[in-house]
Structures are given as structure tokens and as C-alpha cells.
Scaffold this motif. Structure first.
Motif, PDB file in Angstrom:
ATOM      1  N   GLN A 234      -5.988   4.844  -8.124  1.00 15.73           N
ATOM      2  CA  GLN A 234      -6.329   6.254  -8.245  1.00 15.73           C
ATOM      3  C   GLN A 234      -7.688   6.466  -8.901  1.00 15.73           C
ATOM      4  N   LEU A 235      -8.003   5.681  -9.916  1.00 10.62           N
ATOM      5  CA  LEU A 235      -9.300   5.802 -10.580  1.00 10.62           C
ATOM      6  C   LEU A 235     -10.424   5.285  -9.686  1.00 10.62           C
TER       7      LEU A 235
ATOM      8  N   VAL B  45      -1.592  -2.145 -18.483  1.00  6.70           N
ATOM      9  CA  VAL B  45      -1.796  -0.781 -17.995  1.00  6.70           C
ATOM     10  C   VAL B  45      -3.008  -0.170 -18.679  1.00  6.70           C
ATOM     11  N   ARG B  46      -3.112  -0.347 -19.984  1.00  4.78           N
ATOM     12  CA  ARG B  46      -4.238   0.234 -20.714  1.00  4.78           C
ATOM     13  C   ARG B  46      -5.561  -0.392 -20.282  1.00  4.78           C
ATOM     14  N   GLN B  47      -5.562  -1.687 -19.984  1.00  2.00           N
ATOM     15  CA  GLN B  47      -6.783  -2.345 -19.505  1.00  2.00           C
ATOM     16  C   GLN B  47      -7.184  -1.811 -18.142  1.00  2.00           C
ATOM     17  N   SER B  48      -6.208  -1.641 -17.256  1.00  2.00           N
ATOM     18  CA  SER B  48      -6.483  -1.075 -15.943  1.00  2.00           C
ATOM     19  C   SER B  48      -7.074   0.326 -16.081  1.00  2.00           C
ATOM     20  N   TYR B  49      -6.481   1.114 -16.964  1.00  2.00           N
ATOM     21  CA  TYR B  49      -6.985   2.467 -17.199  1.00  2.00           C
ATOM     22  C   TYR B  49      -8.407   2.425 -17.769  1.00  2.00           C
ATOM     23  N   THR B  50      -8.628   1.564 -18.754  1.00  2.00           N
ATOM     24  CA  THR B  50      -9.943   1.470 -19.407  1.00  2.00           C
ATOM     25  C   THR B  50     -11.038   1.136 -18.396  1.00  2.00           C
ATOM     26  N   GLU B  51     -10.771   0.173 -17.529  1.00  3.92           N
ATOM     27  CA  GLU B  51     -11.776  -0.225 -16.542  1.00  3.92           C
ATOM     28  C   GLU B  51     -12.070   0.912 -15.567  1.00  3.92           C
ATOM     29  N   GLY B  52     -11.022   1.579 -15.096  1.00  3.77           N
ATOM     30  CA  GLY B  52     -11.222   2.686 -14.165  1.00  3.77           C
ATOM     31  C   GLY B  52     -11.930   3.864 -14.805  1.00  3.77           C
ATOM     32  N   MET B  53     -11.538   4.176 -16.033  1.00  4.09           N
ATOM     33  CA  MET B  53     -12.159   5.290 -16.762  1.00  4.09           C
ATOM     34  C   MET B  53     -13.637   5.015 -17.013  1.00  4.09           C
ATOM     35  N   GLN B  54     -13.963   3.799 -17.389  1.00  8.60           N
ATOM     36  CA  GLN B  54     -15.368   3.469 -17.630  1.00  8.60           C
ATOM     37  C   GLN B  54     -16.191   3.568 -16.353  1.00  8.60           C
ATOM     38  N   ALA B  55     -15.620   3.179 -15.221  1.00  2.96           N
ATOM     39  CA  ALA B  55     -16.339   3.300 -13.949  1.00  2.96           C
ATOM     40  C   ALA B  55     -16.632   4.770 -13.635  1.00  2.96           C
TER      41      ALA B  55
ATOM     42  N   PRO C  80      -0.517  18.289  -9.596  1.00  2.00           N
ATOM     43  CA  PRO C  80      -0.867  17.016 -10.242  1.00  2.00           C
ATOM     44  C   PRO C  80      -0.597  15.800  -9.355  1.00  2.00           C
ATOM     45  N   GLU C  81       0.375  15.901  -8.469  1.00  2.00           N
ATOM     46  CA  GLU C  81       0.722  14.755  -7.623  1.00  2.00           C
ATOM     47  C   GLU C  81      -0.412  14.345  -6.690  1.00  2.00           C
ATOM     48  N   SER C  82      -1.291  15.275  -6.350  1.00  2.00           N
ATOM     49  CA  SER C  82      -2.387  14.939  -5.446  1.00  2.00           C
ATOM     50  C   SER C  82      -3.733  14.881  -6.167  1.00  2.00           C
ATOM     51  N   GLY C  83      -3.703  14.963  -7.488  1.00  2.00           N
ATOM     52  CA  GLY C  83      -4.943  15.017  -8.243  1.00  2.00           C
ATOM     53  C   GLY C  83      -5.235  13.770  -9.054  1.00  2.00           C
ATOM     54  N   CYS C  84      -6.035  13.975 -10.055  1.00  2.00           N
ATOM     55  CA  CYS C  84      -6.537  12.912 -10.918  1.00  2.00           C
ATOM     56  C   CYS C  84      -5.448  12.394 -11.857  1.00  2.00           C
TER      57      CYS C  84
ATOM     58  N   ARG D 176       0.835  -1.203   0.000  1.00  2.00           N
ATOM     59  CA  ARG D 176       0.000   0.000   0.000  1.00  2.00           C
ATOM     60  C   ARG D 176       0.876   1.261   0.000  1.00  2.00           C
ATOM     61  N   ARG D 177       1.929   1.256   0.800  1.00  2.00           N
ATOM     62  CA  ARG D 177       2.844   2.396   0.867  1.00  2.00           C
ATOM     63  C   ARG D 177       3.513   2.636  -0.485  1.00  2.00           C
ATOM     64  N   ILE D 178       3.911   1.566  -1.148  1.00  2.00           N
ATOM     65  CA  ILE D 178       4.535   1.708  -2.472  1.00  2.00           C
ATOM     66  C   ILE D 178       3.547   2.324  -3.456  1.00  2.00           C
ATOM     67  N   ILE D 179       2.317   1.827  -3.477  1.00  2.00           N
ATOM     68  CA  ILE D 179       1.296   2.351  -4.400  1.00  2.00           C
ATOM     69  C   ILE D 179       1.016   3.825  -4.095  1.00  2.00           C
ATOM     70  N   ASP D 180       0.882   4.161  -2.818  1.00  2.00           N
ATOM     71  CA  ASP D 180       0.577   5.546  -2.452  1.00  2.00           C
ATOM     72  C   ASP D 180       1.694   6.507  -2.836  1.00  2.00           C
TER      73      ASP D 180
END
Length: 196
Positions: free
Chosen positions: A66-67, A120-130, A100-104, A14-18
């Protein structure tokens, strides 16, 4: 070498992701090496592979996280124009532009995501669609499918406006771009599907 329990490993991940999310949104995907990302988390390079098989996997997880946070924020809004207007004004604020570091991640990373691998693109696509679905639900709770085109348009205006406002060197022009983006976004919302 000490063995850590599952909770410690989850907390470290979690710390690494954050910490990676802030660095990647500020410096970009290509501008954020594994050594820097791990240093930000207070860990060694060697510890990276205990949590992620590759930098691409970390980026996919950062985007998903993030998404998800952005989608959860949308889910807490009351349906209708007042809440969407607040969301638009917050998204297209000088603070969001300047931090930008604390934003979208959308406006911060979109130009790089299109050059990333499929995971990466699949992860982005799923989050963007949500997020788009969340906007559509807010615009028209009784008929989110009918509000999808408006939601896609609003999402596009927000991201493109913020990217352009960040790109220009003239602060007055940047503020003008943000103000125009707010006006255009709200015009689209008002012209969109009937809200219920």
C-alpha cells in the motif's frame, strides 16, 4: 491435492494482499482475523500458510504494498505546488475520509502499527520514508534533502488531520477539520524551501 504452478501461487498471494488491504484498512489489524481475511479472498484458512508464515507477515506485506502504491502515485506528480496542492486536497477529501478501505494505510492503521512487531514496523518505516522522500523531491527537485523537514511536516498534517476528521461524530466539524488541514498543509508548503 493439486499442485499449482508459480504463476497461480503468485496470483493467489496477490489476491490475498489486495483483499486483506481493504479489510485491514477498514476494520483494523486487530479487527481482521485470518479466517475473515481468507474468506474475503475466497480461500480457506489452511491456504493462508502456503503464502505467509504469520498474520504479521501478511500485515507487513500489505503495508509495503500500500505504501509502495502511494509512493508511485507521488512519483507521477509534476514537481511544484500545483501538483502537491492537488495531492493534499485529494488526501484530505470527504471521499478519502469516508472510504478508508480504498485509501491510505497511514491514517487508517498508524495507531495499530506502533503496537506491532518489528517486521511490521520496519515495513511501515521503509514505506513511510519513501513517501516523505517523494514529497521532498516534489517540493524541491534540486534539493530534496533541504525539503525533508517540510515534507515530514506535510506528511504529519495529512495523517493527523484525516485521523481526527474520521474520529469525530459531528459531520460539520469533520468537514471543518478537513478544510483546516488543507489550509495548514498549503501554508506549510508555501513557507517551505524554495521550489525549483
Amino acid at each position: 491435492m493439486p499442485r499449482y504452478d508459480a504463476q497461480h501461487k503468485a496470483e493467489t498471494r496477490r489476491r490475498i494482499i489486495d483483499t486483506a488491504s481493504a479489510r485491514i484498512k477498514r476494520d483494523g489489524i486487530d479487527g481482521s482475523g485470518v479466517a475473515t481475511l481468507m474468506s474475503d479472498a475466497g480461500l480457506t484458512n489452511g491456504a493462508f500458510y502456503a503464502h505467509f508464515p504469520s498474520k504479521s507477515d501478511l500485515v507487513a506485506n500489505v503495508l509495503a504494498d500500500q505504501l509502495r502504491i502511494q509512493h508511485e502515485r507521488l512519483s507521477t506528480l509534476q514537481p511544484g505546488r500545483p501538483a502537491i496542492e492537488e495531492y493534499v486536497r485529494e488526501y484530505l477529501s470527504p471521499y478519502h475520509r469516508d472510504h478508508p478501505e480504498s485509501g491510505c494505510p497511514n491514517a487508517a492503521l498508524l495507531d495499530e502499527v506502533c503496537r506491532c512487531d518489528d517486521a511490521v514496523r520496519q515495513s511501515y518505516t521503509e514505506g513511510m520514508q519513501a513517501i516523505v522522500n517523494g514529497i521532498a523531491t516534489n517540493l524541491s527537485p534540486a534539493n530534496p534533502a533541504g525539503a525533508r523537514a517540510t515534507a515530514l511536516g506535510l506528511f504529519t498534517i495529512l495523517i493527523a488531520t484525516l485521523q481526527l476528521a474520521r474520529a469525530v461524530s459531528d459531520p460539520a466539524l469533520s468537514d471543518e477539520i478537513l478544510a483546516a488541514g488543507v489550509s495548514n498543509a498549503l501554508t506549510l508548503v508555501d513557507a517551505g524551501p524554495a521550489q525549483s
